[in-house]
Design a protein around this motif. Structure first.
Motif, PDB file in Angstrom:
ATOM      1  N   LEU A  80     -40.254  -5.822   0.309  1.00  0.00           N
ATOM      2  CA  LEU A  80     -40.246  -6.683  -0.877  1.00  0.00           C
ATOM      3  C   LEU A  80     -39.844  -5.880  -2.105  1.00  0.00           C
ATOM      4  N   PHE A  81     -40.409  -4.697  -2.236  1.00  0.00           N
ATOM      5  CA  PHE A  81     -40.119  -3.839  -3.384  1.00  0.00           C
ATOM      6  C   PHE A  81     -38.651  -3.416  -3.375  1.00  0.00           C
ATOM      7  N   ALA A  82     -38.151  -3.042  -2.202  1.00  0.00           N
ATOM      8  CA  ALA A  82     -36.771  -2.555  -2.103  1.00  0.00           C
ATOM      9  C   ALA A  82     -35.776  -3.638  -2.480  1.00  0.00           C
ATOM     10  N   TYR A  83     -35.957  -4.830  -1.935  1.00  0.00           N
ATOM     11  CA  TYR A  83     -35.031  -5.925  -2.250  1.00  0.00           C
ATOM     12  C   TYR A  83     -35.128  -6.344  -3.715  1.00  0.00           C
ATOM     13  N   ALA A  84     -36.351  -6.454  -4.219  1.00  0.00           N
ATOM     14  CA  ALA A  84     -36.521  -6.895  -5.605  1.00  0.00           C
ATOM     15  C   ALA A  84     -35.982  -5.864  -6.591  1.00  0.00           C
ATOM     16  N   SER A  85     -36.017  -4.594  -6.211  1.00  0.00           N
ATOM     17  CA  SER A  85     -35.512  -3.527  -7.083  1.00  0.00           C
ATOM     18  C   SER A  85     -34.004  -3.401  -7.035  1.00  0.00           C
ATOM     19  N   CYS A  86     -33.402  -3.910  -5.971  1.00  0.00           N
ATOM     20  CA  CYS A  86     -31.969  -3.714  -5.734  1.00  0.00           C
ATOM     21  C   CYS A  86     -31.135  -4.590  -6.675  1.00  0.00           C
ATOM     22  N   THR A  87     -30.261  -3.961  -7.432  1.00  0.00           N
ATOM     23  CA  THR A  87     -29.432  -4.704  -8.390  1.00  0.00           C
ATOM     24  C   THR A  87     -27.978  -4.826  -7.949  1.00  0.00           C
ATOM     25  N   THR A  88     -27.647  -4.317  -6.775  1.00  0.00           N
ATOM     26  CA  THR A  88     -26.285  -4.487  -6.269  1.00  0.00           C
ATOM     27  C   THR A  88     -26.107  -5.932  -5.790  1.00  0.00           C
ATOM     28  N   PRO A  89     -24.880  -6.393  -5.551  1.00  0.00           N
ATOM     29  CA  PRO A  89     -24.695  -7.748  -5.013  1.00  0.00           C
ATOM     30  C   PRO A  89     -25.464  -7.933  -3.712  1.00  0.00           C
ATOM     31  N   LYS A  90     -26.159  -9.074  -3.582  1.00  0.00           N
ATOM     32  CA  LYS A  90     -26.967  -9.345  -2.393  1.00  0.00           C
ATOM     33  C   LYS A  90     -26.630 -10.744  -1.865  1.00  0.00           C
ATOM     34  N   VAL A  91     -26.151 -10.778  -0.628  1.00  0.00           N
ATOM     35  CA  VAL A  91     -25.795 -12.041   0.021  1.00  0.00           C
ATOM     36  C   VAL A  91     -26.645 -12.179   1.277  1.00  0.00           C
ATOM     37  N   THR A  92     -27.358 -13.293   1.388  1.00  0.00           N
ATOM     38  CA  THR A  92     -28.236 -13.537   2.533  1.00  0.00           C
ATOM     39  C   THR A  92     -27.735 -14.755   3.315  1.00  0.00           C
ATOM     40  N   VAL A  93     -27.747 -14.629   4.643  1.00  0.00           N
ATOM     41  CA  VAL A  93     -27.398 -15.761   5.507  1.00  0.00           C
ATOM     42  C   VAL A  93     -28.556 -15.983   6.480  1.00  0.00           C
ATOM     43  N   ILE A  94     -29.173 -17.172   6.409  1.00  0.00           N
ATOM     44  CA  ILE A  94     -30.265 -17.506   7.320  1.00  0.00           C
ATOM     45  C   ILE A  94     -29.651 -18.156   8.555  1.00  0.00           C
ATOM     46  N   LEU A  95     -29.719 -17.445   9.659  1.00  0.00           N
ATOM     47  CA  LEU A  95     -29.070 -17.895  10.888  1.00  0.00           C
ATOM     48  C   LEU A  95     -29.936 -18.907  11.627  1.00  0.00           C
ATOM     49  N   ARG A  96     -31.187 -18.545  11.836  1.00  0.00           N
ATOM     50  CA  ARG A  96     -32.106 -19.448  12.550  1.00  0.00           C
ATOM     51  C   ARG A  96     -33.500 -19.361  11.901  1.00  0.00           C
ATOM     52  N   LYS A  97     -34.442 -18.687  12.510  1.00  0.00           N
ATOM     53  CA  LYS A  97     -35.814 -18.687  12.030  1.00  0.00           C
ATOM     54  C   LYS A  97     -35.975 -17.881  10.730  1.00  0.00           C
ATOM     55  N   ALA A  98     -36.797 -18.396   9.825  1.00  0.00           N
ATOM     56  CA  ALA A  98     -37.199 -17.671   8.614  1.00  0.00           C
ATOM     57  C   ALA A  98     -38.572 -18.203   8.231  1.00  0.00           C
ATOM     58  N   TYR A  99     -39.600 -17.596   8.809  1.00  0.00           N
ATOM     59  CA  TYR A  99     -40.946 -18.132   8.686  1.00  0.00           C
ATOM     60  C   TYR A  99     -41.836 -17.256   7.794  1.00  0.00           C
ATOM     61  N   GLY A 100     -42.676 -17.918   7.020  1.00  0.00           N
ATOM     62  CA  GLY A 100     -43.735 -17.250   6.274  1.00  0.00           C
ATOM     63  C   GLY A 100     -43.245 -16.158   5.356  1.00  0.00           C
ATOM     64  N   GLY A 101     -44.062 -15.104   5.244  1.00  0.00           N
ATOM     65  CA  GLY A 101     -43.733 -13.991   4.352  1.00  0.00           C
ATOM     66  C   GLY A 101     -42.474 -13.258   4.744  1.00  0.00           C
ATOM     67  N   SER A 102     -42.109 -13.342   6.038  1.00  0.00           N
ATOM     68  CA  SER A 102     -40.901 -12.645   6.473  1.00  0.00           C
ATOM     69  C   SER A 102     -39.649 -13.302   5.899  1.00  0.00           C
ATOM     70  N   TYR A 103     -39.728 -14.606   5.578  1.00  0.00           N
ATOM     71  CA  TYR A 103     -38.620 -15.289   4.896  1.00  0.00           C
ATOM     72  C   TYR A 103     -38.350 -14.609   3.559  1.00  0.00           C
ATOM     73  N   LEU A 104     -39.412 -14.274   2.843  1.00  0.00           N
ATOM     74  CA  LEU A 104     -39.263 -13.607   1.550  1.00  0.00           C
ATOM     75  C   LEU A 104     -38.830 -12.150   1.728  1.00  0.00           C
ATOM     76  N   ALA A 105     -39.418 -11.486   2.735  1.00  0.00           N
ATOM     77  CA  ALA A 105     -39.118 -10.066   2.951  1.00  0.00           C
ATOM     78  C   ALA A 105     -37.670  -9.820   3.334  1.00  0.00           C
ATOM     79  N   MET A 106     -36.981 -10.869   3.851  1.00  0.00           N
ATOM     80  CA  MET A 106     -35.578 -10.724   4.243  1.00  0.00           C
ATOM     81  C   MET A 106     -34.636 -11.210   3.139  1.00  0.00           C
ATOM     82  N   CYS A 107     -35.046 -11.023   1.896  1.00  0.00           N
ATOM     83  CA  CYS A 107     -34.204 -11.248   0.720  1.00  0.00           C
ATOM     84  C   CYS A 107     -33.848 -12.717   0.506  1.00  0.00           C
ATOM     85  N   SER A 108     -34.866 -13.485   0.202  1.00  0.00           N
ATOM     86  CA  SER A 108     -34.667 -14.877  -0.193  1.00  0.00           C
ATOM     87  C   SER A 108     -34.173 -14.927  -1.638  1.00  0.00           C
ATOM     88  N   ARG A 109     -33.869 -16.122  -2.102  1.00  0.00           N
ATOM     89  CA  ARG A 109     -33.435 -16.308  -3.491  1.00  0.00           C
ATOM     90  C   ARG A 109     -34.489 -15.760  -4.461  1.00  0.00           C
TER      91      ARG A 109
END
Length: 517
Positions: free
Chosen positions: A386-415
């Motif tokens: 969470l800290f690494a993604y939130a701190s990252c200021t480079t361009p970030k593009v996320t593609v949700i392929l299938r499952k994105a459940y609970g806190g792991s949805y956020l940990a994998m760089c949500s909006r």
């Protein structure tokens, strides 16, 4: 008066003595074993005739306790700069043929001087580690030398890329310098790395262990996670260094070596659709998805043998350098655990240091449950992502392929965690928990009372997915940029990246954040 020809002859004699290191016989013995010498390693790294040595005449200046005064050619370390694929690189190689490549005061001074020059000129540092450790005869001077090297490693962190190649012994305090660098490449042959070796472990604990079990390359790549790349031998290690450098900028003030295509191809790739299992519970090999997204042959996986439930690595998409982070459902269903979180967080932070856009592919059922994970600190480890993604200021593009459940949805760089674009396939499921678990909690009585409980549970799970886990629901709330055809994944990412390359993001002034280590 000494004639000029005599001076030239003296210079050549001195140069040859330095080049011979520990002696022609020792150099020949190494080559006979299939090992490169220190100069061989540097010669194979750099473009032809571009290496310039620094401090070749530097040597131990004083007689130390128990050591006769004698010549130590180049003081056991070859230092200099050159070009790799036309770009400047600073490098050093410890020479095991000279007193075992041990580090003393002048040996360390040469390394530190090179690193200071690397900071000044903005060039990556490559270190070939092959040393028996501290030069015992020099006592505290050797310890001071290590301290100076470590300090420079930290000063250079986030300024220029640092790559360590462990191609020989690297024991005790010597192992901390590679650990402070960005990437470690280790050869399977002849190399080992540990703080305390088998003899010390046996003396202190009484336990007998093999050298490879505490210091071997395979162990460090798969178990400890210290090693990012395994190399078969010296030549393979150099190949990996050159490949890795091809994705990295020279320093933190430059952009990565993008080679943007003049026109982005918008063609659909039906091959991606073919890789999606009909059954949402069946695992999908995300490496095959990555291969369809990146340019042909342009993916260098990092940490391949460690925490295999998540994949990280460098690639190019329509010529643009990216760092890729992806769940791997074929291993532990792609769930995040302590090692996966550490692996991803470290990689994301490197990308942020050196202006590399991050592409995240999501297919995650959650954090791995278990007593061991909780007692081991999964909360703290997960927070690193969470800290690494939130701190990252480079361009970030996320593609949700299938499952994105609970806190792991956020940990994998949500909006919410700072993604600039979040796309989803129609197969995406975004919810607090999986449909099966959710209906088991919400409709336990209805399922138990049903004539066919399994069929009822399946029916309710399908309804839950359609109503509460649909990507269109997330899109309607503004959490998803768009729902896309999987066949358009590559072109969609490429367009988003091209638009985001000019991204500028300001943060509150501070010394640095306090990552949950």
């Amino acid at each position: 008066m000494t004639e000029f020809s005599e001076l030239l002859e003296d210079m050549r004699r001195r140069q040859q003595a330095i080049a011979n290191g520990g002696g022609a016989d020792k150099l020949a013995q190494r080559r006979a074993k299939g090992l490169m010498t220190a100069r061989d390693r540097l010669d194979s790294l750099f473009d032809d005739a571009t290496f310039q040595e620094m401090g070749g005449h530097v040597r131990h200046q004083a007689r130390a306790f128990g050591m006769e005064t004698r010549e130590l050619p180049a003081d056991g370390v070859v230092v200099g700069t050159g070009y790799v694929d036309g770009r400047m690189v600073s490098a050093f190689a410890q020479d095991f043929t000279v007193l075992g490549g041990t580090l003393g005061k002048m040996h360390a001074k040469k390394i530190v001087t090179l690193m200071e020059e690397a900071a000044k000129f903005g060039s990556p540092v490559v270190a070939f580690k092959d040393s028996a450790g501290a030069r015992i005869q020099e006592g505290v001077d050797a310890l001071s030398g290590y301290g100076c090297v470590f300090y420079q490693n930290v000063l250079l962190s986030g300024v220029v890329p640092q790559i360590a190649v462990v191609c020989g012994p690297c024991a005790g305090g010597a192992s901390y310098s590679p650990a402070l660098m960005d990437f470690i490449i280790m050869t399977r042959a002849n190399a080992y790395m540990f703080i305390t070796g088998p003899e010390v472990i046996k003396a202190v604990t009484g336990r007998t262990v093999a050298l490879n079990d505490v210091g071997g390359a395979d162990m460090h790549a798969a178990v400890s996670g210290n090693v990012h790349f395994l190399a078969q031998d010296d030549s393979d290690a150099v190949r990996i260094v050159r490949k890795l450098l091809s994705y990295l900028p020279q320093n933190n003030s430059e952009e990565p070596p993008h080679r943007p295509s003049p026109d982005i191809s918008l063609a659909e790739d039906d091959g991606v659709r073919a890789l999606i299992p009909d059954d949402p519970q069946s695992p999908m090999d995300v490496r095959r998805i990555i291969e369809r997204i990146v340019d042909p042959g342009e993916f260098l996986e990092v940490h391949r043998s460690f925490a295999e439930n998540i994949i990280v690595g460098f690639g190019r998409i329509e010529g643009m350098v990216v760092g890729l982070v992806a769940n791997e459902p074929t291993v532990r269903a792609g769930a995040l655990d302590m090692d996966a979180a550490d692996k991803a967080a470290r990689f994301i932070r490197f990308c942020n240091c050196f202006n590399i856009p991050v592409v995240t592919l999501v297919d995650v059922p959650g954090f791995l449950p278990g007593v061991e994970q909780e007692r081991g600190g999964i909360i703290r480890h997960g927070a690193k992502m969470l800290f690494a993604y939130a701190s990252c200021t480079t361009p970030k593009v996320t593609v949700i392929l299938r499952k994105a459940y609970g806190g792991s949805y956020l940990a994998m760089c949500s909006r919410e965690m700072g993604a600039d674009f979040v796309f989803a396939w129609p197969t995406a499921e975004i919810a607090v928990m999986g449909a099966d678990g959710a209906v088991a909690v919400l409709y336990a009585k209805d399922i138990k009372a049903a004539e066919d409980p399994k069929a009822k549970a399946k029916e309710l799970a399908a309804a839950y997915r359609a109503e509460f886990a649909s990507p269109y629901l997330a899109a309607s709330h503004g959490y998803i940029t768009d729902v896309i055809d999987p066949a358009r994944t590559r072109s969609t990412i490429a367009l988003a990246l091209r638009k985001a390359l000019s991204k500028r993001e300001l943060r509150p002034p501070k010394k640095h954040g306090n990552i949950p280590l």
